[in-house]
Design a protein around this motif. Structure first.
Motif, short mmCIF file in Angstrom:
data_model
loop_
_atom_site.label_atom_id
_atom_site.label_comp_id
_atom_site.label_asym_id
_atom_site.label_seq_id
_atom_site.Cartn_x
_atom_site.Cartn_y
_atom_site.Cartn_z
N GLU A 108 -10.07 7.84 8.64
CA GLU A 108 -10.03 9.10 7.89
C GLU A 108 -8.34 8.93 8.08
N HIS A 149 -2.39 12.16 1.72
CA HIS A 149 -2.92 11.22 2.93
C HIS A 149 -2.91 12.40 4.44
N PRO A 150 -4.18 11.93 4.62
CA PRO A 150 -4.26 12.28 5.88
C PRO A 150 -3.11 12.63 6.88
N ALA A 151 -3.30 11.40 6.93
CA ALA A 151 -2.02 11.45 8.30
C ALA A 151 -0.24 12.11 8.46
N TYR A 157 -6.95 1.12 0.59
CA TYR A 157 -7.69 1.83 1.22
C TYR A 157 -8.73 0.94 1.14
N ILE A 184 1.12 4.82 1.35
CA ILE A 184 0.85 5.99 1.95
C ILE A 184 1.16 7.19 1.55
N ILE A 243 -1.98 -0.60 10.97
CA ILE A 243 -1.58 0.43 10.45
C ILE A 243 -2.13 1.43 11.19
N GLY A 244 -2.32 0.90 12.17
CA GLY A 244 -3.81 2.57 12.86
C GLY A 244 -1.94 2.81 14.02
N VAL A 288 -0.14 5.82 12.11
CA VAL A 288 0.16 6.90 12.50
C VAL A 288 -0.07 7.28 13.75
N GLU A 317 -6.34 6.69 8.76
CA GLU A 317 -5.70 5.73 8.22
C GLU A 317 -6.47 5.63 6.45
N LEU A 318 -7.86 5.44 6.56
CA LEU A 318 -7.67 4.60 4.97
C LEU A 318 -8.55 5.37 4.30
N THR A 319 -7.90 6.72 4.37
CA THR A 319 -8.37 8.17 3.58
C THR A 319 -10.41 8.29 4.15
N VAL A 372 1.09 -1.09 -0.18
CA VAL A 372 0.18 -0.34 -0.04
C VAL A 372 1.01 1.34 0.20
#
Lengths: 372, 151, 362
Positions: C241, A22-24, C160, A18, A353-354, A357, C243-245, A16
């Motif tokens: 949001e 990307h927001p993070a 995602y 990222i 994944i969490g 972030v 993590e996965l947009t 993936v």
């Protein structure tokens, strides 16, 4: 569009990307992540999306001009970046900075550190899915930014520190407003604990996540709260004091945990320390000049000069190689985020994944500082 | 360790070392041929213990490239600047220290990208900041491309 | 006056008027299919507008902000403006997506949520379909929505989306169990799955009071599990949001996205309405034992207001969660369900059986 082989590698990993949007990632950072289900097997950071060749650019800028570019590196602690450059030039030219200017610089730097940590705190909440902390963090940050605007004329990229002192004298209201905002923040910072620190879900999310051992942190050259969360003493303000930090009473915050929770606690405690430094100085700003008399055109002697300061994110080093002219021959910025980012793959390995972030938000990356 | 002791100790490790004491830190000039073993010694010797590579860069001089390593020791708090001159301006090559300091991995990739020094034994020597198909190394003094503006 | 106080009168009048006009069969066809359908769609759209506006105001209230306050009086028309914006957006379908499934998924979501509204009792004698297995029907039909989410995630051809859909699948399937068990604990008390029976059984007190501790536990578990079931924060992992947009609906735009939004809000309403019906007495007014004066005053408040008031109270609580808590991680989410909520609710069903056997629920 992704090509077919991008989906699943030969070993059956799910790749993936990222970022870069990307927001993070808090900017244009691109992480290529190899996943096994939700578990991260490997991370490869790709940087350079916001590379503006600041080092090359500075080679053709004079010693007064190159400071302004550095505000755009770590834009959340612009004052401290400027301070590092000013200190390097002063060290090379042996300029004696007036006492008033030194105190103003420390005050501004600590206010800047506060705003940076406030934004970090808000973003940490936001990254972990709690949106409200972001708005709570902006209460005092807005006031401090306005206060910066009064004195420096800008809210984010202040360009206030110049070789020999600061650019302008303080705004007449400065002391009163700083006292007000610090008094307000001392009350409000408890809400930070109530909203996030004491929240069970938040603690579950950060405790034991993103472990960085002391050895690894040293080996990767980590600095700032990221390294101090792993138990390394590396506060430049204590180890190599500048601008009168040696006369101030404050603690270096060190946590031994090495996880996200330790880094979180270091930053929260640093906010208290910054407030204590501001408390010590705000009533004791000496009278006098705010800037030393310097020549219009600065010429550094031949040689190499290195100056480090503690930004909100770690150790910023400015390495100037001078040939004796009016422009530097070579400038290298040792940026804290660059080294901290290089430790990210080690920290995030085996996490979800969490967690990635959470890790990224607790090492508080500012991407323009990584790319320069 | 004081500066004199450090000089003494370095001379033991590397008899050919030369010093420059004009700057804030002690500067030691190493030669590229046995560079890697000497750096290992700096890191591993218990009395030196330079475990913190806090800055690494390279300078493009007229006749050589100089790689600059800023080292310090977290237990002893002494600092040292190691410099290596690479006289081959066409194809500068140096041993990688990525196996000694993990942070050197990224730092060397950056130097390779912007200055064009190749590092032998680097695990993953690719461009870091610029695009993979970029031509040239921008921090070199002779670098030019059509988009550059003279200030 | 009767019309004002009871919606059942209104529905009865319409029904009889139609029967006189069209005959019995046609009346059923027209009234049940067309009028009810249109009313329901209108109601749900209006409801999602209200909830959208409410969510923003609640969020603003929690976050030291004002919220929408420019478009229309107190910003009430902001949500209309947003809907118009969504309407005019291009309904983009990615080139590599499975186009049929991609376009079908939002409709499945919306159809499921509309189906679930059928047995809800909005007011006294005001129900679309009072079937004898009401509670079971709600819990069975609402789990179809996971198919919509999985479909959307898979067909988008986006990593995602796929991750989000998989998370959502695991989440909804797990939390279904707790919801089912907490529903059952009330069914044990009433002895009926029919929604109207459940409401009527709370005439002399709501189950949350009459059911003693087990009912309270069941209520809390129901609120937590249903927050997870409808993918709202702190359990919004499917669309996390940061993590996965945007999770499973990353690739959706325009009206198709609006449908996901609509179904999210309607789902929120449904679970709140269910909580209000089962635990807080539905449209049943608040009565205190022998205070006949007080009880009479309470009866004066229309039953539809009682129902809506209770529902919006629960909605407010769920919104409160969203703006207060950080998000759980995926393994913590499943741990919470399988290690805590499920064993507790199993035990709770046992306790509830004990209460029912001993007849303490009077």
């Amino acid at each position: 569009m992704l090509i077919e082989e991008d989906y699943i590698t030969e070993e059956g990993d799910f790749v993936v990307n990222i970022g870069p949007q990307h927001p993070a990632t808090h900017g244009v950072l691109h992480l290529k992540v190899w996943l096994d289900g939700e578990t991260i097997k490997h991370i490869e950071p790709h940087i350079g999306y916001i590379h503006r060749s600041i080092e090359k650019m500075s080679e053709s800028l004079s010693y007064r001009q190159f400071i302004y570019v550095t505000s755009r590196m770590d834009y959340l602690s612009a004052h401290i970046n400027n301070q590092a450059c000013a200190l390097t030039v002063e060290k090379a030219m042996q300029i004696e900075v007036p006492q008033r200017a030194k105190v103003i610089r420390v005050l501004m730097a600590e206010l800047n550190r506060l705003t940076s940590h406030m934004l970090w705190w808000g973003c940490t909440g936001l990254d972990l899915g709690a949106v409200s902390p972001f708005f709570f963090a902006f209460r005092e940050r807005e006031i401090i930014n306005e206060l910066m605007e009064d004195t420096c004329g800008a809210r984010l990229t202040m360009n206030y520190m110049v070789p020999g002192g600061v650019m302008a004298d303080l705004h007449p209201d400065f002391q009163r407003k700083v006292k007000e905002v610090i008094a307000q923040f001392k009350v409000n910072i408890h809400e930070y604990d109530q909203l996030l620190s004491d929240n069970v879900i938040f603690q579950e999310r950060v405790k034991g996540v993103g472990y960085l051992s002391k050895e690894d942190a040293i080996s990767f050259g980590c600095s700032g709260p990221t390294a101090r969360g792993s138990g390394i003493s590396c506060d430049i303000r204590k180890l190599y004091p500048y601008d009168g930090y040696e006369n101030l009473k404050f603690d270096e915050i060190i946590e031994q945990g090495g996880d996200c929770w330790a880094r979180y606690k270091v930053r929260i405690a640093e906010m208290h320390q910054s407030m204590s430094i501001i408390d010590q100085l705000i009533d004791n700003i000496p009278e006098g000049d705010f800037q030393a008399k310097t020549k219009a055109v600065l010429k550094l002697p031949k040689g190499e000069f290195y100056q480090r300061v503690e930004t909100a994110r770690g150790e910023l080093g400015v390495f100037i190689v001078s040939e004796g002219g009016t422009t530097p021959y070579r400038i290298k910025y040792r940026s804290p985020n660059f080294s901290n980012l290089s430790a990210l793959p080690t920290m995030a390995k085996g996490c979800k994944i969490g967690d990635l972030v959470a890790i990224m938000s607790t090492i508080d990356l500012v991407i323009p500082d990584v790319d320069r | 360790m004081s500066r004199e002791e450090l000089k003494q100790r370095l001379s033991e490790i590397c008899p050919s070392v030369t010093f420059d004491e004009t700057g804030e830190f002690l500067m030691a000039f190493f030669t590229p041929d046995v560079f890697l073993t000497q750096m290992k010694e700096l890191r591993c010797a218990t009395d030196l213990n330079f475990d913190y590579l806090f800055c690494m860069t390279a300078i493009d001089w007229k006749d050589n490239f100089t790689a600059v390593y800023h080292l310090s020791s977290t237990p002893f708090r002494h600092a040292l600047v190691v410099k290596v001159k690479l006289t081959d301006k066409e194809n500068p090559v140096l041993d990688s220290v990525a196996g000694i300091w993990k942070g050197a991995n990224f730092l060397e990739r950056e130097v390779y990208d912007l200055m064009g020094i190749r590092f032998n034994g680097h695990p993953d020597l690719r461009r870091l900041i610029l695009e993979d198909d970029w031509i040239g190394h921008p921090l070199r003094k002779d670098y030019a491309d059509e988009n550059m503006i003279e200030l | 006056m009767t019309l004002l106080y009871s919606l059942s009168g209104l529905s009865y009048h319409i029904q009889s008027w139609l029967t006189r006009l069209l005959g019995n069969t046609m009346a059923v066809l027209v009234s049940e299919m067309v009028i009810v359908g249109l009313c329901l769609i209108g109601f749900l759209v209006l409801l999602s507008f209200t909830l959208g506006y409410m969510e923003r105001r609640v969020a603003a209230f929690m976050q030291l902000r004002l919220g929408p306050n420019r478009v229309g009086p107190k910003g009430t028309l902001q949500i209309i403006a947003d809907t118009i914006k969504l309407l005019f957006k291009e309904g983009l379908t990615p080139t590599n997506a499975d186009k049929f499934m991609f376009n079908l998924a939002p409709y499945i979501m919306i159809i499921t949520t509309m189906l679930v509204t059928a047995p809800l009792a909005f007011a006294r004698n005001f129900q679309i379909w009072d079937l004898n297995i009401g509670v079971f029907y709600v819990s069975a039909v609402s789990s179809i929505s996971v198919i919509g989410i999985l479909m959307a995630g898979w067909s988008s051809n986006n990593k995602y989306s796929l991750l989000g859909a998989m998370r959502s699948g695991a989440q909804i399937v797990s939390y279904e169990l707790s919801i089912g068990l907490s529903l059952i604990s009330i069914v044990i008390l009433t002895g009926s799955l029919r929604i109207s029976d459940i409401v009527m059984s709370q005439q002399n007190g709501w189950w949350i009071f009459k059911g003693h501790l087990p009912a309270l536990i069941a209520f809390v578990i129901f609120i937590v599990a249903s927050t997870a079931e409808i993918n709202r924060a702190p359990f919004d992992l499917a669309e996390a949001e940061q993590e996965l947009t945007a999770g499973f609906h990353t690739e959706y735009a325009g009206m198709k996205f609006a449908m996901f939004l609509l179904s999210e809000y309607v789902n929120l309403f449904i679970v709140s309405a269910l909580a209000a019906t089962l635990f807080l007495g539905g449209w049943m007014p608040f009565h205190i034992g022998s205070w006949s004066g007080f009880n009479h005053v309470m009866d004066f408040i229309p039953s539809s207001l009682w129902f809506m008031g209770k529902t919006f109270f629960v909605i407010f609580i769920i919104m409160w969660f969203r703006w207060t808590f950080p998000r759980l991680r995926v393994d913590q989410l499943l741990n919470l369900e399988w290690k805590y909520l499920l064993p507790i609710s199993m035990l709770n069903v046992l306790l509830m059986t004990l209460v029912a056997l001993l007849g303490w629920h009077g």
